[in-house]
Design a protein around this motif. Structure first.
Motif, short mmCIF file in Angstrom:
data_model
loop_
_atom_site.label_atom_id
_atom_site.label_comp_id
_atom_site.label_asym_id
_atom_site.label_seq_id
_atom_site.Cartn_x
_atom_site.Cartn_y
_atom_site.Cartn_z
N ARG A 172 0.05 6.22 -19.19
CA ARG A 172 1.29 6.46 -18.46
C ARG A 172 0.96 7.07 -17.11
N LEU A 173 1.50 6.48 -16.06
CA LEU A 173 1.37 7.00 -14.71
C LEU A 173 2.76 7.41 -14.26
N VAL A 174 2.88 8.62 -13.75
CA VAL A 174 4.17 9.10 -13.26
C VAL A 174 3.90 9.88 -11.98
N PHE A 199 7.64 6.58 -9.57
CA PHE A 199 7.28 5.63 -10.61
C PHE A 199 7.00 6.35 -11.92
N ASP A 200 7.39 5.71 -12.99
CA ASP A 200 7.11 6.18 -14.35
C ASP A 200 6.77 4.90 -15.09
N TYR A 201 5.50 4.69 -15.38
CA TYR A 201 4.95 3.39 -15.71
C TYR A 201 4.00 3.52 -16.89
N VAL A 202 4.12 2.64 -17.88
CA VAL A 202 3.24 2.63 -19.04
C VAL A 202 2.57 1.27 -19.12
N PHE A 203 1.25 1.27 -19.28
CA PHE A 203 0.52 0.00 -19.38
C PHE A 203 -0.58 0.11 -20.43
N ASP A 228 0.83 -1.20 0.00
CA ASP A 228 0.00 0.00 0.00
C ASP A 228 0.87 1.25 0.00
N VAL A 229 0.50 2.21 -0.84
CA VAL A 229 1.19 3.50 -0.86
C VAL A 229 0.29 4.54 -0.21
N SER A 230 0.91 5.64 0.22
CA SER A 230 0.15 6.75 0.81
C SER A 230 0.80 8.05 0.36
N GLY A 231 0.14 9.16 0.64
CA GLY A 231 0.71 10.47 0.34
C GLY A 231 1.20 10.62 -1.09
N ALA A 232 0.44 10.14 -2.04
CA ALA A 232 0.87 10.14 -3.44
C ALA A 232 0.51 11.43 -4.16
N HIS A 233 1.35 11.81 -5.09
CA HIS A 233 1.11 12.91 -6.03
C HIS A 233 1.51 12.36 -7.38
N TRP A 234 0.55 12.31 -8.30
CA TRP A 234 0.84 11.64 -9.57
C TRP A 234 0.02 12.22 -10.71
N LEU A 235 0.43 11.87 -11.92
CA LEU A 235 -0.24 12.30 -13.14
C LEU A 235 -0.56 11.06 -13.96
N GLY A 236 -1.68 11.09 -14.65
CA GLY A 236 -2.05 10.01 -15.55
C GLY A 236 -2.25 10.59 -16.94
N TYR A 237 -1.67 9.96 -17.95
CA TYR A 237 -1.71 10.47 -19.32
C TYR A 237 -2.09 9.37 -20.29
N SER A 238 -2.70 9.76 -21.38
CA SER A 238 -2.76 8.89 -22.55
C SER A 238 -1.34 8.89 -23.07
N ASN A 239 -0.82 7.75 -23.48
CA ASN A 239 0.57 7.69 -23.89
C ASN A 239 0.88 8.60 -25.07
N GLY A 240 -0.12 8.97 -25.85
CA GLY A 240 0.10 9.89 -26.96
C GLY A 240 0.19 11.34 -26.52
N ALA A 241 -0.15 11.61 -25.25
CA ALA A 241 -0.14 12.98 -24.75
C ALA A 241 1.28 13.42 -24.45
N PRO A 242 1.57 14.70 -24.56
CA PRO A 242 2.92 15.18 -24.26
C PRO A 242 3.20 15.10 -22.77
N LEU A 243 4.44 14.82 -22.44
CA LEU A 243 4.85 14.77 -21.04
C LEU A 243 6.24 15.36 -20.95
N SER A 244 6.32 16.66 -20.99
CA SER A 244 7.63 17.30 -20.91
C SER A 244 7.47 18.61 -20.17
N GLU A 245 8.58 19.22 -19.90
CA GLU A 245 8.56 20.47 -19.14
C GLU A 245 7.93 21.61 -19.91
N THR A 246 7.90 21.54 -21.24
CA THR A 246 7.37 22.64 -22.02
C THR A 246 6.07 22.27 -22.72
N ALA A 247 5.57 21.07 -22.53
CA ALA A 247 4.39 20.62 -23.28
C ALA A 247 3.13 21.36 -22.85
N ASP A 248 2.40 21.82 -23.80
CA ASP A 248 1.09 22.42 -23.57
C ASP A 248 0.25 22.18 -24.81
#
Length: 177
Positions: A91-93, A170-174, A59-79
């Motif tokens: 993708r979960l990160v 975690f940086d996970y793709v499923f 079990d995990v607690s105190g989580a902060h995470w993002l969920g993306y469609s893998n085709g979505a951008p995931l970078s510092e400048t993506a908008d």
């Protein structure tokens, strides 16, 4: 009659000025809203993470995470707000707290050789939740074993652990089905 015409002229004037002012205020509010910067909302719910990672992490607690469609951008400048990708991978990160001693127990397993690692490509919305002084360690063999456990479709990704704070990154793709 002139009184009626004067009243309707004032209403038209107020509507003519008020509508653009309201639209402008709404646009300004959207622009300064914290989530509008990156279009990404940091999630804190634990259910999806505990269902997905329980066999590997407990079990995990105190989580902060993002969920993306893998085709979505995931970078510092993506908008990029575009048409969703036909890619059905998700993708979960993020970062989460583990039960006390879990990170060190995992890293002590002799089957996995953990090495010092960094968090390259950390998404901007997660930066406030990741301690800058964390001592991250990663093992490719642990990632492979942990990610294939009990799953019919083998996902890909990495786990990094900080034994001092009992944190996991975690940086996970499923495959989303």
């Amino acid at each position: 009659m002139d009184a009626r015409r004067g009243l309707s002229s004032r209403r038209r004037l107020l509507l003519g000025l008020g509508a653009p002012l309201l639209l402008g205020a709404a646009g300004l509010g959207y622009a300064v809203w914290p989530e509008a910067e990156s279009g990404e909302k940091v999630r804190t719910d634990l259910g999806p993470l505990n269902r997905r990672f329980w066999t590997a992490l407990g079990d995990v607690s105190g989580a902060h995470w993002l969920g993306y469609s893998n085709g979505a951008p995931l970078s510092e400048t993506a908008d990029d707000r575009s048409v969703p990708s036909p890619d059905s991978r998700m993708r979960l990160v993020g970062v989460a707290h583990l039960q006390q001693g879990t990170a060190n127990r995992i890293m002590r397993d002799p089957a996995h050789h953990f090495e010092v690692s960094s968090l390259a490509g950390l998404p901007v919305p997660l930066k406030p939740y990741v301690p800058s002084s964390a001592a991250w360690k990663q093992s490719e063999t642990y990632d492979k074993v942990a990610l294939e456990e009990g799953l019919s479709v083998i996902p890909s990704g990495t786990f990094r652990f900080d034994g001092i704070r009992d944190l996991v990154y975690f940086d996970y793709v499923f495959l989303y089905t």
